[in-house]
Design an enzyme around this catalytic site. Structure first.
Site, PDB file in Angstrom:
ATOM      1  N   HIS A  61      -4.289   1.666   7.813  1.00 33.78           N
ATOM      2  CA  HIS A  61      -2.926   2.223   7.838  1.00 33.78           C
ATOM      3  C   HIS A  61      -2.811   3.395   6.844  1.00 33.78           C
ATOM      4  O   HIS A  61      -2.318   4.467   7.171  1.00 33.78           O
ATOM      5  CB  HIS A  61      -1.934   1.106   7.477  1.00 33.78           C
ATOM      6  CG  HIS A  61      -0.510   1.547   7.337  1.00 33.78           C
ATOM      7  ND1 HIS A  61       0.479   1.152   8.221  1.00 33.78           N
ATOM      8  CD2 HIS A  61       0.109   2.337   6.414  1.00 33.78           C
ATOM      9  CE1 HIS A  61       1.631   1.709   7.845  1.00 33.78           C
ATOM     10  NE2 HIS A  61       1.438   2.410   6.751  1.00 33.78           N
ATOM     11  N   GLY A 117       0.846  -1.193   0.000  1.00 31.99           N
ATOM     12  CA  GLY A 117       0.000   0.000   0.000  1.00 31.99           C
ATOM     13  C   GLY A 117       0.877   1.237   0.000  1.00 31.99           C
ATOM     14  O   GLY A 117       2.009   1.197   0.481  1.00 31.99           O
ATOM     15  N   GLN A 148       3.176   9.972   0.576  1.00 34.66           N
ATOM     16  CA  GLN A 148       4.484   9.309   0.627  1.00 34.66           C
ATOM     17  C   GLN A 148       5.330   9.572  -0.608  1.00 34.66           C
ATOM     18  O   GLN A 148       6.524   9.284  -0.622  1.00 34.66           O
ATOM     19  CB  GLN A 148       4.302   7.795   0.824  1.00 34.66           C
ATOM     20  CG  GLN A 148       3.680   7.438   2.179  1.00 34.66           C
ATOM     21  CD  GLN A 148       3.468   5.945   2.312  1.00 34.66           C
ATOM     22  OE1 GLN A 148       2.452   5.423   1.855  1.00 34.66           O
ATOM     23  NE2 GLN A 148       4.414   5.252   2.911  1.00 34.66           N
ATOM     24  N   CYS A 204       6.133   0.498   7.614  1.00 37.45           N
ATOM     25  CA  CYS A 204       5.719   1.547   6.698  1.00 37.45           C
ATOM     26  C   CYS A 204       6.889   1.875   5.782  1.00 37.45           C
ATOM     27  O   CYS A 204       8.022   2.002   6.246  1.00 37.45           O
ATOM     28  CB  CYS A 204       5.315   2.782   7.494  1.00 37.45           C
ATOM     29  SG  CYS A 204       4.779   4.143   6.454  1.00 37.45           S
ATOM     30  N   LEU A 205       6.604   2.016   4.487  1.00 42.57           N
ATOM     31  CA  LEU A 205       7.679   2.352   3.543  1.00 42.57           C
ATOM     32  C   LEU A 205       8.320   3.700   3.876  1.00 42.57           C
ATOM     33  O   LEU A 205       9.456   3.952   3.495  1.00 42.57           O
ATOM     34  CB  LEU A 205       7.134   2.379   2.108  1.00 42.57           C
ATOM     35  CG  LEU A 205       6.642   1.052   1.538  1.00 42.57           C
ATOM     36  CD1 LEU A 205       6.076   1.269   0.151  1.00 42.57           C
ATOM     37  CD2 LEU A 205       7.741   0.011   1.511  1.00 42.57           C
TER      38      LEU A 205
HETATM   39 ZN   LIG Z   1       2.698   3.683   5.636  1.00 40.98          ZN
END
Ligand SMILES: [Zn+2]
Length: 173
Positions: A134, A46, A51, A92-93
């Protein structure tokens, strides 16, 4: 092509994202493709627009890592939640190598327009439900690592589900 992600502790991740306007313009459609590529390039399941540097209420998801059928969620709203929730670890990325222990509803019903603006109402379970919660936190400027109260423990996260997991950090234990 390398797409750089916005990473913790960058304050941009704390921004509350703004609604996407319809009909989608070319720029937004290109951004969606760009987000899908960024998600797959980083082995994520995701990814939210914030981001990759855009303060917009949308995210992409592919919990099966099909690499073919990413789902796109624009201006999503949770309209129903299960009574039951479950606590698990998430990555999380935007926060590589970190984990947050987060309680999430196991089932949620989401209302969102598709890319043509037609309303969709759909129920998601388990990992998809967790991933959506998330990503929706990202729209509000919140990160999964914000939930972690105690110290990170290597033992605790061994057999846990990862969201947006990064194979490099997952295999280093
Ligand atoms: Zn994330």
């Amino acid at each position: 092509m390398y797409i750089e992600l916005v990473k913790y502790p960058d304050v941009f991740l704390r921004c509350v994202s703004k609604p996407v306007s319809f009909p989608l313009d070319d720029k937004t459609q290109r951004l969606i493709k760009w987000m899908e590529r960024a998600m797959y390039n980083n082995y994520g399941i995701g990814l939210a627009a914030i981001q990759v540097g855009y303060q917009l209420r949308m995210f992409v998801m592919d919990v099966n890592r099909s690499f073919e059928h990413p789902q796109v969620f624009i201006n999503p709203e949770i309209i129903k939640k299960s009574k039951e929730s479950i606590t698990d670890f998430e990555g999380c990325l935007s926060a590589p190598g970190k984990r947050g222990e987060v309680k999430r509803y196991i089932r949620i019903t989401l209302k969102y327009p598709d890319e043509k603006g037609e309303e969709i109402v759909k129920t998601f379970y388990n990992l998809a439900a967790r991933c959506i919660q998330h990503e929706m936190d990202h729209l509000e400027g919140k990160l999964c690592i914000d939930y972690e109260k105690g110290n990170y423990s290597r033992d605790k996260h061994k057999s846990q589900t990862m969201v947006e997991s990064d194979f490099r950090t997952k295999s280093d234990s």
